[in-house]
Design a protein around this motif. Structure first.
Motif, mmCIF file in Angstrom:
data_model
loop_
_atom_site.group_PDB
_atom_site.id
_atom_site.type_symbol
_atom_site.label_atom_id
_atom_site.label_comp_id
_atom_site.label_asym_id
_atom_site.label_seq_id
_atom_site.Cartn_x
_atom_site.Cartn_y
_atom_site.Cartn_z
ATOM 1 N N GLU A 112 3.788 44.582 -11.903
ATOM 2 C CA GLU A 112 2.835 44.782 -11.382
ATOM 3 C C GLU A 112 1.601 43.692 -11.693
ATOM 4 O OE1 GLU A 112 2.088 46.261 -8.521
ATOM 5 O OE2 GLU A 112 3.279 48.078 -8.678
ATOM 6 N N GLU A 113 0.922 42.825 -10.933
ATOM 7 C CA GLU A 113 -0.011 41.939 -11.497
ATOM 8 C C GLU A 113 -1.223 42.392 -11.868
ATOM 9 O OE1 GLU A 113 -1.257 39.227 -8.466
ATOM 10 O OE2 GLU A 113 -1.449 40.656 -6.908
ATOM 11 N N THR A 114 -1.995 41.856 -12.872
ATOM 12 C CA THR A 114 -3.324 42.245 -13.272
ATOM 13 C C THR A 114 -4.487 41.818 -12.119
ATOM 14 O OG1 THR A 114 -3.394 40.628 -14.830
ATOM 15 C CG2 THR A 114 -3.019 42.945 -15.585
ATOM 16 N N ALA A 141 -7.631 45.131 -14.322
ATOM 17 C CA ALA A 141 -6.895 46.262 -13.449
ATOM 18 C C ALA A 141 -5.397 46.227 -13.121
ATOM 19 C CB ALA A 141 -7.940 46.897 -12.293
ATOM 20 N N ARG A 142 -4.778 46.904 -12.888
ATOM 21 C CA ARG A 142 -3.277 46.990 -12.482
ATOM 22 C C ARG A 142 -2.939 48.272 -11.869
ATOM 23 N NH1 ARG A 142 0.453 45.072 -17.257
ATOM 24 N NH2 ARG A 142 0.602 47.245 -17.782
ATOM 25 N N ARG A 143 -1.968 48.178 -10.824
ATOM 26 C CA ARG A 143 -1.455 49.262 -10.228
ATOM 27 C C ARG A 143 -0.411 49.735 -11.119
ATOM 28 N NH1 ARG A 143 -1.478 49.135 -4.253
ATOM 29 N NH2 ARG A 143 0.392 50.133 -4.156
ATOM 30 N N LYS A 144 0.081 51.140 -11.009
ATOM 31 C CA LYS A 144 0.844 51.820 -11.983
ATOM 32 C C LYS A 144 1.942 52.507 -10.940
ATOM 33 C CE LYS A 144 -0.055 54.424 -16.164
ATOM 34 N NZ LYS A 144 1.265 55.159 -16.242
ATOM 35 N N GLU A 145 3.066 52.657 -11.463
ATOM 36 C CA GLU A 145 3.985 53.475 -10.646
ATOM 37 C C GLU A 145 3.873 54.967 -10.122
ATOM 38 O OE1 GLU A 145 7.857 52.350 -11.619
ATOM 39 O OE2 GLU A 145 7.795 50.220 -10.704
ATOM 40 N N SER A 146 3.291 55.655 -11.333
ATOM 41 C CA SER A 146 3.021 56.973 -11.011
ATOM 42 C C SER A 146 1.471 57.267 -10.762
ATOM 43 C CB SER A 146 2.979 57.568 -12.380
ATOM 44 O OG SER A 146 2.055 57.146 -13.339
ATOM 45 N N ALA A 147 1.107 58.500 -10.330
ATOM 46 C CA ALA A 147 -0.234 58.538 -9.911
ATOM 47 C C ALA A 147 -1.271 58.821 -11.005
ATOM 48 C CB ALA A 147 -0.157 59.700 -8.963
ATOM 49 N N GLU A 148 -1.054 58.146 -12.135
ATOM 50 C CA GLU A 148 -1.564 58.680 -13.298
ATOM 51 C C GLU A 148 -3.073 57.264 -13.289
ATOM 52 O OE1 GLU A 148 -0.268 57.795 -17.171
ATOM 53 O OE2 GLU A 148 -1.630 59.524 -18.276
#
Ligand code: GLA
Length: 412
Positions: free
Chosen positions: A37-39, A75-82
């Motif tokens: 994922e990109e920042t 900031a960056r997206r994460k695969e889990s919902a954390e």
């Protein structure tokens, strides 16, 4: 994480913004590792209020400007919902499930951004996991570091979730401001008005924002000071119980409003004009409520006079209105205190000063002064010495111009 202050500038302006982001990006990767994922980079300023204090929650007009100091975030997206949050100046890492953002005392600073996640969660924004590293260079007290991190977080959530509260940009920024205020009121228990969040979201370089807080109608007013500079003076007082004192003032003016409403059909105290001042005060038996109400009505009037003065370059008159505003906040609203009064009095005794007043919530925090360019060094020297001799420690000064509102920052 606590980052050495020499690694990232604590103070200063946006001139070195890219450098700050590049360093922050490295720190982000050290802390969160790599990902496909990109920042993305975000910035939200702090704010200074020029005039119109403690009237945003009375439907008044205020005149803040965004600063160049503020909150930087990678900031960056994460695969889990954390959701995982870190700050360069705080030890604790804050993590929670995007579907369950609840207030936890132990999260400390993290409750400001967390409250924003809670707001979007209530609006059914999908529970997208995110990793965020924040860096703030707003000095503590009075310049809205909390509104800055709130609005920054809202921009991150909207951008990385591809969700907008409202499609029109200006309107969307107003909606973000309202959402952030709601979060601060209900998640963090600070009963603030909308001014800080709106100034952070709506700032425009080189301009002050004339903001009608009853409906958030805004007008940008060129902020040009000619031979003068806007200096912010920080009392450096460690503030305690600010929220409860603030909430107490707010409760007092609500009580005054309820009494006035028995006789006058108004929604806000600031609907009352100067011509109605004496008759309105006559409706209030309690001398404290009389003084609070006098501040509200006269301060609202001063804001409009100050804007007229700025528009025609009458800086002397603008400065005089700042002085009157401070006096009213000291005597009638009682939110200044020894540190702010000392700083303002010492400022007014210097050469080349057109005006000075406290800015923000008060009880410590910061003041502003309009100082002639040629007198800045002497001003800082003399005011510091006087303040230190009376209060026991030194104040800090920052020179500022009006900056832009919150945004994603391009990496190129
Ligand atoms: C704090 C609050 C604002 C405003 C000011 C005083 O900064 O957050 O809403 O009420 O105090 O003008």
């Amino acid at each position: 994480m606590i980052v050495e202050s020499s690694t990232l500038p604590k103070k200063g302006t946006l001139e070195n913004q890219k450098k700050v982001f590049q360093t922050l990006e490295e720190l982000f990767r050290e802390s969160f590792g790599n990902s496909h994922e990109e920042t993305r980079w975000f910035f939200a300023p702090g704010r200074v209020n020029l005039i119109g204090e403690h009237i945003d929650y009375c439907g008044g007009s205020v005149l803040p400007a965004a600063l160049q100091m503020g909150t930087f975030a990678v900031a960056r997206r994460k695969e889990s919902a954390e959701i995982v949050l870190e700050s360069t100046s705080m030890e604790n890492r804050v993590s929670f499930c995007a579907d369950d953002p609840v207030y936890l005392e132990s999260d400390g600073w993290g409750n400001y951004p967390k409250g924003i996640f809670a707001e979007y969660h209530q609006r059914d924004v999908p529970g997208q996991g995110l990793e965020i590293l924040y860096h703030g260079n707003i000095p503590g007290g009075g310049l809205s570091s909390s509104a800055s991190i709130e609005v920054c977080t809202a921009f991150i959530i909207e951008t990385l979730n591809q969700f907008r509260l409202d499609s029109d940009t200006l309107q969307n920024r107003k909606e973000i401001a309202r959402l952030c205020q709601h979060s601060e009121n209900h998640f963090n228990g600070m009963n603030c008005g909308v001014m800080d969040q709106a100034a952070v979201a709506l700032g425009k370089k080189g301009h002050a924002i004339l903001m009608d807080c009853s409906d958030l109608a805004i007008e940008y007013v060129p902020f040009e000071l000619g031979d003068y500079a806007l200096l912010i003076g920080n009392t450096c007082k460690v503030r305690k119980l600010t929220n409860s004192k603030y909430n107490e003032r707010r409760a007092e003016v609500e009580k005054a409003l309820a009494l006035v409403q028995k006789h006058r059909p108004v929604n806000h105290l600031c609907e009352l004009k100067m011509g109605e001042l004496e008759s309105t005060l006559g409706l209030l038996p309690d001398p404290i409520l009389k003084r609070r109400t006098r501040h509200i009505i006269t301060e609202n009037n001063r804001v409009h006079e100050a804007v007229d003065a700025l528009r025609v370059g009458q800086l002397n008159l603008f400065g005089q209105l700042l002085i009157e505003s401070h006096q009213s906040l000291k005597d009638d609203f009682e939110v200044t205190g020894q540190e702010l009064d000392t700083l303002v009095e010492a400022s007014l005794a210097q050469k080349g000063v057109l005006g000075a007043r406290m800015t923000g919530g008060g009880f410590g925090g910061c003041m502003i002064a309009l100082v002639h360019h040629q007198q800045i060094e002497a001003f800082k020297h003399n005011v510091s010495a006087h303040y230190q001799s009376k209060i026991g420690y030194f104040p800090e000064f920052y020179q500022t111009i009006a900056g832009s509102g919150a945004n994603e920052i391009s990496k190129s």
